[in-house]
Design a protein around this motif. Structure first.
Motif, mmCIF file in Angstrom:
data_model
loop_
_atom_site.group_PDB
_atom_site.id
_atom_site.type_symbol
_atom_site.label_atom_id
_atom_site.label_comp_id
_atom_site.label_asym_id
_atom_site.label_seq_id
_atom_site.Cartn_x
_atom_site.Cartn_y
_atom_site.Cartn_z
ATOM 1 N N CYS A 1 0.854 -1.096 0.044
ATOM 2 C CA CYS A 1 -0.204 -0.019 0.033
ATOM 3 C C CYS A 1 0.749 1.262 -0.041
ATOM 4 C CB CYS A 1 -0.746 0.023 1.174
ATOM 5 S SG CYS A 1 -2.185 1.421 1.092
ATOM 6 N N LEU A 2 1.941 1.402 0.814
ATOM 7 C CA LEU A 2 2.964 2.417 0.693
ATOM 8 C C LEU A 2 3.594 2.560 -0.377
ATOM 9 C CD1 LEU A 2 4.435 4.492 2.830
ATOM 10 C CD2 LEU A 2 5.939 2.681 3.188
ATOM 11 N N GLY A 3 4.008 1.396 -1.046
ATOM 12 C CA GLY A 3 4.766 1.613 -2.280
ATOM 13 C C GLY A 3 3.914 1.859 -3.382
ATOM 14 N N LEU A 4 2.557 1.498 -3.504
ATOM 15 C CA LEU A 4 1.614 2.238 -4.388
ATOM 16 C C LEU A 4 1.268 3.450 -4.336
ATOM 17 C CD1 LEU A 4 -0.441 -0.940 -5.342
ATOM 18 C CD2 LEU A 4 1.509 -0.382 -6.717
ATOM 19 N N SER A 5 1.302 4.020 -3.181
ATOM 20 C CA SER A 5 0.491 5.396 -2.879
ATOM 21 C C SER A 5 1.683 6.156 -2.822
ATOM 22 C CB SER A 5 -0.213 5.086 -1.768
ATOM 23 O OG SER A 5 0.587 4.661 -0.611
ATOM 24 N N LEU A 6 2.282 6.538 -1.439
ATOM 25 C CA LEU A 6 3.121 7.510 -1.343
ATOM 26 C C LEU A 6 4.538 7.403 -1.991
ATOM 27 C CD1 LEU A 6 2.642 7.904 2.628
ATOM 28 C CD2 LEU A 6 1.434 8.930 0.590
ATOM 29 N N VAL A 7 5.169 6.171 -2.403
ATOM 30 C CA VAL A 7 6.555 6.073 -3.038
ATOM 31 C C VAL A 7 6.198 6.406 -4.460
ATOM 32 C CG1 VAL A 7 8.305 4.615 -3.473
ATOM 33 C CG2 VAL A 7 7.455 4.565 -1.151
ATOM 34 N N ARG A 8 5.126 5.644 -5.087
ATOM 35 C CA ARG A 8 4.800 6.049 -6.382
ATOM 36 C C ARG A 8 4.729 7.581 -6.661
ATOM 37 N NH1 ARG A 8 3.512 3.274 -11.312
ATOM 38 N NH2 ARG A 8 4.122 1.394 -10.241
ATOM 39 N N PHE A 9 3.788 7.936 -5.541
ATOM 40 C CA PHE A 9 3.423 9.336 -5.683
ATOM 41 C C PHE A 9 4.743 10.336 -6.013
ATOM 42 C CE2 PHE A 9 2.880 13.515 -3.725
ATOM 43 C CZ PHE A 9 1.640 14.244 -4.342
ATOM 44 N N ALA A 10 5.735 10.211 -5.073
ATOM 45 C CA ALA A 10 6.821 11.034 -5.036
ATOM 46 C C ALA A 10 7.722 10.595 -6.149
ATOM 47 C CB ALA A 10 7.683 10.540 -3.788
ATOM 48 N N MET A 11 7.577 9.293 -6.818
ATOM 49 C CA MET A 11 8.286 8.920 -8.025
ATOM 50 C C MET A 11 7.737 9.774 -9.107
ATOM 51 S SD MET A 11 8.941 5.041 -8.089
ATOM 52 C CE MET A 11 10.144 4.110 -6.859
ATOM 53 N N LEU A 12 6.457 9.733 -9.384
ATOM 54 C CA LEU A 12 5.732 10.533 -10.314
ATOM 55 C C LEU A 12 5.963 11.861 -10.403
ATOM 56 C CD1 LEU A 12 3.549 9.830 -12.635
ATOM 57 C CD2 LEU A 12 1.721 10.257 -11.072
ATOM 58 N N ALA A 13 5.799 12.504 -9.197
ATOM 59 C CA ALA A 13 5.846 13.972 -9.150
ATOM 60 C C ALA A 13 7.369 14.120 -9.657
ATOM 61 C CB ALA A 13 6.011 14.549 -7.666
ATOM 62 N N LEU A 14 8.485 13.546 -9.369
ATOM 63 C CA LEU A 14 9.952 13.818 -9.823
ATOM 64 C C LEU A 14 9.841 13.511 -11.163
ATOM 65 C CD1 LEU A 14 12.015 11.759 -7.006
ATOM 66 C CD2 LEU A 14 12.094 14.140 -7.586
ATOM 67 N N ALA A 15 9.427 12.323 -11.703
ATOM 68 C CA ALA A 15 9.580 12.219 -13.051
ATOM 69 C C ALA A 15 8.904 13.263 -13.949
ATOM 70 C CB ALA A 15 8.874 10.612 -13.435
ATOM 71 N N ALA A 16 7.452 13.467 -13.670
ATOM 72 C CA ALA A 16 6.745 14.449 -14.473
ATOM 73 C C ALA A 16 7.488 15.629 -14.341
ATOM 74 C CB ALA A 16 5.180 14.447 -13.894
ATOM 75 N N GLY A 17 7.475 16.071 -13.027
ATOM 76 C CA GLY A 17 8.179 17.490 -12.910
ATOM 77 C C GLY A 17 9.628 17.714 -13.601
ATOM 78 N N SER A 18 10.284 16.616 -13.773
ATOM 79 C CA SER A 18 11.802 16.861 -14.325
ATOM 80 C C SER A 18 11.383 16.929 -15.974
ATOM 81 C CB SER A 18 12.466 15.655 -14.177
ATOM 82 O OG SER A 18 11.751 14.350 -14.957
ATOM 83 N N GLY A 19 10.054 16.781 -16.399
ATOM 84 C CA GLY A 19 9.883 17.026 -17.965
ATOM 85 C C GLY A 19 10.406 15.777 -18.809
ATOM 86 N N ALA A 20 10.499 14.533 -17.994
ATOM 87 C CA ALA A 20 10.391 13.452 -18.761
ATOM 88 C C ALA A 20 9.746 12.944 -19.778
ATOM 89 C CB ALA A 20 10.992 12.099 -17.632
#
Length: 369
Positions: A255-274
């Motif tokens: 649950c933690l991996g799919l929610s908070l960890v993936r949220f942080a990853m997505l913010a970094l990935a999308a925010g970087s303009g990938a």
């Protein structure tokens, strides 16, 4: 009539291309994380790579950055393909959208192709149609409505021919729509939508970074790789976790991996303009579903509320996340019905998306997001 015919034809091509991209991304993931030559949906949570798993997203980001640095627009989809396959938490739809430039300025054909691809992906022709118009991909005219609706229906038909017409998110127990249960769903909608709204804010904040921006995805990949080492559920498309969401068969770590960890990853990935961040549906489905499940677990522990079920809570979270992140509401409601093949979810979903929609409107209007 010619325009409608072309739209339907491009919807068929879009469904086929989408299937091909999904297989290619799966293949890259299998090779990089599991050392196998397969194209079905992979599960990389037990890759056995240990700390070496950190290097895979970095390698993918380096390759993608070098491709992007070449300045050739036609290579952007390959960059998105590589990054998603090597662990960036995007969906296949992001890679698909990055290649729509090949249609030039033909807005109707672009919208028709996207509608066909989304209907194929979600088994949801009506939601795909409404989503196209709610997101403003094309003007709302009678011709466009007919063309997009037929394109979405064509994409869904292709999905039926390939996979049958089973529900993407089957729910067999609703738990009853009691006052206490609906209250939990209402609060869940508020909480999850705030995550969606904050995701937009974080992406915009990172978008202001201009120094050496072409290499920002590589920096993001270092953190994504490290987080993936800690919780690999956050890496890649994560399509293998859909069943975990609707059955509720997950522990706190998943649950933690799919929610908070993936949220942080997505913010970094999308925010970087990938490449691959232009359209994000699958990541929001996973994060929203996990957050919805987490909310009812929390309420059950703190207040002893048991008038909810995991499947409905996950669907409520998905709808609230989509409404919080994107300027939509009708598409989220319709999607919940089409994904589950159950009318019973409509009341909990409406109870959740109304506050989500209002919050997003208020925060956007106040310039916060």
């Amino acid at each position: 009539m010619k325009s409608i015919g072309l739209a339907v034809l491009f919807a068929v091509l879009a469904a086929l291309v989408f299937e091909g991209l999904a297989r290619l991304i799966n293949f890259i993931t299998w090779v990089c994380f599991l050392g196998a030559f397969k194209t079905d949906i992979p599960d990389i949570t037990d890759s056995g790579l240990g700390g070496w798993i950190i290097l895979i997203p970095i390698a993918g980001a380096l390759a993608g950055a070098l491709i992007a640095k070449s300045g050739k627009k036609k290579l952007v989809p390959f960059s998105a393909l590589l990054m998603t396959g090597t662990g960036f938490p995007f969906g296949v739809e992001g890679t698909f959208v990055s290649g729509l430039f090949v249609l030039g300025e033909r807005k109707l054909l672009k919208a028709a192709a996207l509608a066909g691809a989304l209907a194929y992906m979600m088994h949801a022709p009506l939601a795909a149609t409404v989503l196209i118009f709610e997101l403003g991909f094309i003007a709302f005219t009678l011709l466009n409505v007919v063309a997009i609706l037929l394109s979405a229906a064509t994409g869904a038909l292709c999905c039926f021919l390939f996979y049958g017409w089973g529900a993407v998110f089957p729910i067999h127990e609703s738990g009853g729509n009691t006052i206490s249960g609906l209250t939990v769903y209402f609060i869940t909608g508020i909480v999850v939508s705030l995550f969606g709204i904050s995701l937009t804010g974080l992406i915009k904040m990172m978008g202001k970074i201009t120094y050496k921006r072409e290499w920002l995805p590589v920096i993001a990949a270092v953190i994504i790789g490290y987080l993936g080492w800690l919780r690999p559920e956050g890496l890649g498309t994560g399509n293998n976790f859909l069943e975990v969401l609707y059955t509720g068969q997950m522990n706190l770590e998943i649950c933690l991996g799919l929610s908070l960890v993936r949220f942080a990853m997505l913010a970094l990935a999308a925010g970087s303009g990938a490449p691959g961040h232009a359209l994000m549906i699958t990541p929001l489905v996973l994060i929203g579903g996990a957050l919805g499940t987490g909310c009812i677990l929390l309420f059950a522990m703190l207040f002893g509320v048991h008038d909810t079920t995991f499947g409905v809570a996950a669907m409520v979270g998905i709808a609230a996340m989509l409404t919080g992140r994107l300027p939509i509401i009708l598409a989220a409601i319709i999607l919940s019905i089409e994904m589950t093949h159950q009318w019973m979810v409509i009341l909990p979903v409406i109870v959740a998306v109304i506050p989500a929609f209002i919050l997003r409107k208020l925060i956007v209007r106040n310039g916060t997001n």
